[in-house]
Write an enzyme that holds these catalytic residues in place. Structure first.
Site, mmCIF file in Angstrom:
data_model
loop_
_atom_site.group_PDB
_atom_site.id
_atom_site.type_symbol
_atom_site.label_atom_id
_atom_site.label_comp_id
_atom_site.label_asym_id
_atom_site.label_seq_id
_atom_site.Cartn_x
_atom_site.Cartn_y
_atom_site.Cartn_z
ATOM 1 N N ARG A 147 -7.332 5.363 -5.822
ATOM 2 C CA ARG A 147 -6.701 6.786 -6.391
ATOM 3 C C ARG A 147 -7.314 7.078 -7.633
ATOM 4 N NH1 ARG A 147 -0.905 7.569 -4.233
ATOM 5 N NH2 ARG A 147 -1.270 9.759 -4.716
ATOM 6 N N ILE A 162 0.950 -1.430 -0.082
ATOM 7 C CA ILE A 162 0.023 -0.122 -0.070
ATOM 8 C C ILE A 162 0.772 1.306 -0.094
ATOM 9 C CG2 ILE A 162 -2.001 -1.097 1.331
ATOM 10 C CD1 ILE A 162 -1.111 -0.032 3.599
ATOM 11 N N ASP A 163 0.167 2.464 -0.467
ATOM 12 C CA ASP A 163 1.194 3.467 -0.727
ATOM 13 C C ASP A 163 1.758 3.979 0.685
ATOM 14 O OD1 ASP A 163 0.485 3.453 -3.547
ATOM 15 O OD2 ASP A 163 -1.077 4.885 -2.962
ATOM 16 N N LYS A 164 2.784 4.728 0.602
ATOM 17 C CA LYS A 164 3.336 5.424 1.884
ATOM 18 C C LYS A 164 2.387 6.083 2.646
ATOM 19 C CE LYS A 164 6.237 9.515 3.234
ATOM 20 N NZ LYS A 164 7.165 10.436 2.637
#
Length: 302
Positions: free
Chosen positions: A234, A133-135
């Site tokens: 997103r 998962i993204d930062k």
């Protein structure tokens, strides 16, 4: 390991990356270029077109020695046994070491917590990492402690039996109570750091969403991923014209409601345990930053 191609006419590198979600397209190409992927005894090339039902024999290389330094970083562990560990990752933590982030990552913390006992399929920089998962996305992430567990979980990612549920706040109103975005995602042609909905060099992507609450110019939603593409939620919500609150990459360029990064949280994870085959569901509460956004929206709706 053996994988079956379920589509006809697909390139070997694209099919391999799709069937083994732990591999990037470039990693799949390297395996093919090294002669590590065969079918019927013949070495496949990355541009070969495959037939539906064709069996691919994949010779994954031995794990590289892990030289990432274990670090005693506190982890919010929500499930753990001898095969897997599920962590509630905070916003701002990078998942694995890369340029500019060689320490302080989730992998550094996992190596310390698990005493180096993590699967090696993804190489020395991403030991144990099954999905990412993204930062700036918070929430649940599962890691594998051995190659047996890693391969089983990767197969579940490929056949969509590993379920991931997210919550998000988007800019703008959504009239429908629920819906599905079925739109392929690939690299942005002008900005290689971004993804976009495109038919060119893309992979199928499906996101199911439902509305939890509406308030003025914002909507609180729940999303279930059917696929797991980079930045999928997103990109899909921006594609609908409803970018995530705080997402200055795919949405509005100025921070709103105090948020300068996406309001997105991986809230629930369900998988079949690699050893027992029994379903395991792990859930976590919304983090403080997310709850504060909802509080502000509730105040604005009075």
């Amino acid at each position: 390991m053996t994988v079956l191609c379920d589509r006809g006419g697909e390139r070997a590198d694209a099919a391999l990356a799709r069937l083994l979600p732990t591999l990037t397209r470039s990693a799949a190409q390297r395996l093919l270029e090294a002669g590590r992927v065969t079918s019927g005894g013949a070495v496949l090339r990355k541009g070969d077109r495959l037939a539906a039902g064709q069996a691919l024999e994949v010779d994954l290389p031995a794990p590289e020695p892990v030289d990432i330094v274990p670090q005693n970083i506190p982890l919010d562990v929500r499930y753990e046994d001898g095969d897997v560990i599920v962590v509630n990752k905070p916003k701002g933590m990078v998942v694995h070491p890369a340029a500019g982030h060689w320490d302080g990552t989730l992998v550094n913390a996992l190596l310390f917590r698990c005493a180096g006992s993590l699967s090696g399929i993804n190489g020395r920089l991403r030991p144990g990492i099954v999905h990412r998962i993204d930062k700036d996305t918070s929430g649940l992430l599962i890691a594998a402690k051995n190659d047996f567990a890693h391969q089983a979980l990767a197969a579940q990612l490929a056949d969509h039996t590993l379920s991931r549920v997210y919550e998000a706040v988007v800019c703008g109103g959504i009239r429908e109570d629920h819906g599905t975005v079925d739109a392929p995602i690939g690299r942005h042609p002008a900005d290689r750091k971004k993804m976009t909905v495109t038919e060119k060099n893309s992979r199928p992507a499906v996101t199911h969403f439902e509305v939890l609450a509406r308030c003025g110019g914002y909507t609180h939603i729940r999303c279930r991923l059917e696929t797991g593409r980079t930045h999928q939620i997103r990109v899909h919500m921006a594609y609908l014209g409803r970018p995530l609150l705080g997402d200055t990459v795919y949405g509005r360029k100025k921070p709103e409601l105090g948020q300068s990064s996406q309001v997105l949280h991986a809230r629930e994870l369900t998988f079949l345990h690699p050893r027992t085959g029994l379903p395991v569901t792990v859930a976590c509460e919304l983090p403080a930053y997310f709850q504060e956004v909802l509080r502000k929206l509730a105040l604005n709706c009075r």
